[in-house]
Design a protein around this motif. Sequence first.
Motif, mmCIF file in Angstrom:
data_model
loop_
_atom_site.group_PDB
_atom_site.id
_atom_site.type_symbol
_atom_site.label_atom_id
_atom_site.label_comp_id
_atom_site.label_asym_id
_atom_site.label_seq_id
_atom_site.Cartn_x
_atom_site.Cartn_y
_atom_site.Cartn_z
ATOM 1 N N TRP A 1 0.816 -1.218 0.000
ATOM 2 C CA TRP A 1 0.000 0.000 0.000
ATOM 3 C C TRP A 1 0.851 1.271 0.000
ATOM 4 O O TRP A 1 0.338 2.355 -0.229
ATOM 5 N N GLN A 2 2.138 1.154 0.296
ATOM 6 C CA GLN A 2 2.952 2.349 0.513
ATOM 7 C C GLN A 2 3.017 3.259 -0.715
ATOM 8 O O GLN A 2 3.225 4.461 -0.588
ATOM 9 N N GLU A 3 2.849 2.694 -1.889
ATOM 10 C CA GLU A 3 2.996 3.483 -3.112
ATOM 11 C C GLU A 3 1.673 3.915 -3.718
ATOM 12 O O GLU A 3 1.670 4.514 -4.799
ATOM 13 N N VAL A 4 0.559 3.658 -3.050
ATOM 14 C CA VAL A 4 -0.718 3.848 -3.730
ATOM 15 C C VAL A 4 -1.507 5.072 -3.271
ATOM 16 O O VAL A 4 -2.508 5.414 -3.894
ATOM 17 N N GLY A 5 -1.101 5.717 -2.195
ATOM 18 C CA GLY A 5 -1.887 6.860 -1.736
ATOM 19 C C GLY A 5 -1.171 7.621 -0.648
ATOM 20 O O GLY A 5 -0.087 7.233 -0.191
ATOM 21 N N SER A 6 -1.777 8.715 -0.233
ATOM 22 C CA SER A 6 -1.177 9.527 0.824
ATOM 23 C C SER A 6 -1.299 8.802 2.159
ATOM 24 O O SER A 6 -2.095 7.880 2.319
ATOM 25 N N THR A 7 -0.511 9.245 3.132
ATOM 26 C CA THR A 7 -0.532 8.632 4.449
ATOM 27 C C THR A 7 -1.115 9.602 5.477
ATOM 28 O O THR A 7 -1.136 10.819 5.281
ATOM 29 N N LEU A 8 -1.536 9.043 6.588
ATOM 30 C CA LEU A 8 -2.020 9.847 7.698
ATOM 31 C C LEU A 8 -0.962 10.841 8.135
ATOM 32 O O LEU A 8 -1.262 12.001 8.440
ATOM 33 N N TRP A 9 0.294 10.417 8.141
ATOM 34 C CA TRP A 9 1.360 11.267 8.678
ATOM 35 C C TRP A 9 1.697 12.402 7.720
ATOM 36 O O TRP A 9 2.043 13.495 8.159
ATOM 37 N N GLN A 10 1.586 12.164 6.432
ATOM 38 C CA GLN A 10 1.721 13.268 5.478
ATOM 39 C C GLN A 10 0.629 14.307 5.701
ATOM 40 O O GLN A 10 0.885 15.525 5.677
ATOM 41 N N ARG A 11 -0.571 13.838 5.942
ATOM 42 C CA ARG A 11 -1.692 14.756 6.155
ATOM 43 C C ARG A 11 -1.522 15.542 7.450
ATOM 44 O O ARG A 11 -1.781 16.748 7.502
#
Length: 313
Positions: A123-133
């Motif tokens: 999943w790491q390459e498929v979308g933004s993360t909580l921590w980026q947000r």
Amino acid sequence: MPQPVLRRCGGYLSDLVGVTLAWTAAHGGPTHAVLKASHVGFGREELPFYQAIAGRLNCPVVPQFFAGGTDEPTGRTWLLLEDLSGSHERPSEPPLPPTLARSTKLVEALAQFHAAGWDNAGWQEVGSTLWQRLRASEWLESATERLFGQAGDALDNRTRAMYGRFLHDFPTLVTRSEQLQGRTLVHGDAHVWNWMLPRDDTLDIPKLVDWDAWHIGIGVWDLAYMMALQWDREVRQRFENHLLDRYYAALAASGVSGYSREALQEDYRLAVLLHLRTPIARFSKGMSAYVWWPQLTRIQYAVEDLGCLELLS
């Protein structure tokens, strides 16, 4: 080809149209579906979720997706999804919380969804993360000051002191949350009215709809959003521990191991504390005070009841 419209429902973020599908040859496809058309500026993340994630996840909590695309002149996205109107219903009439029995079904289904994506490095390459947000919160301090200025003396010193400590420790809290176990897909807007419960439990399971806020995160983020942010104190206090127990049991039943009930409790406390950000975000986006004002009160009560201030320096 689509035939006459059966139902039409206009919403805040999208329009829903029920359609009958007739096929020119034996096809095995659905005969009824729902066409969801987003309003301009919304729905941009929901289409890639269904196109790239839902099929790989293979989780029955996610509604079946048939087709989708973007209307280039307007930028509006459209989705053709399974029609749940005959088989499912809302768990309660907003803003009433569902019964404990119905809420239990929801958190068990939420655990099933989280377990389906648990600790999957793909999943790491498929979308933004909580921590980026969370780290993209350069607006947080100034928005808090504006909200406090607008609310005036309707906010007591307790609230101001709590947010002062929270803002001071916010970067450290984000870093701590990034070290938690069990990264998974999260819905991001999993309040109880984004769920549909089966009318007959023997025929189907709960379905989670409206996937525009999905991202990579931790399961307790969805749980804290559902209970600590959306429910009044008295309801949350009576339901919370039971629902955490049932969520944990459903995770284990779905194959998640190496994650203790005690770790779940501590992770949930940290997620609740971080959700102090959420009503400020609602205010910053210009949402109505009918949305962010009650959430501001509820999340503070949850932080106090769960001893979350102990996590601050």
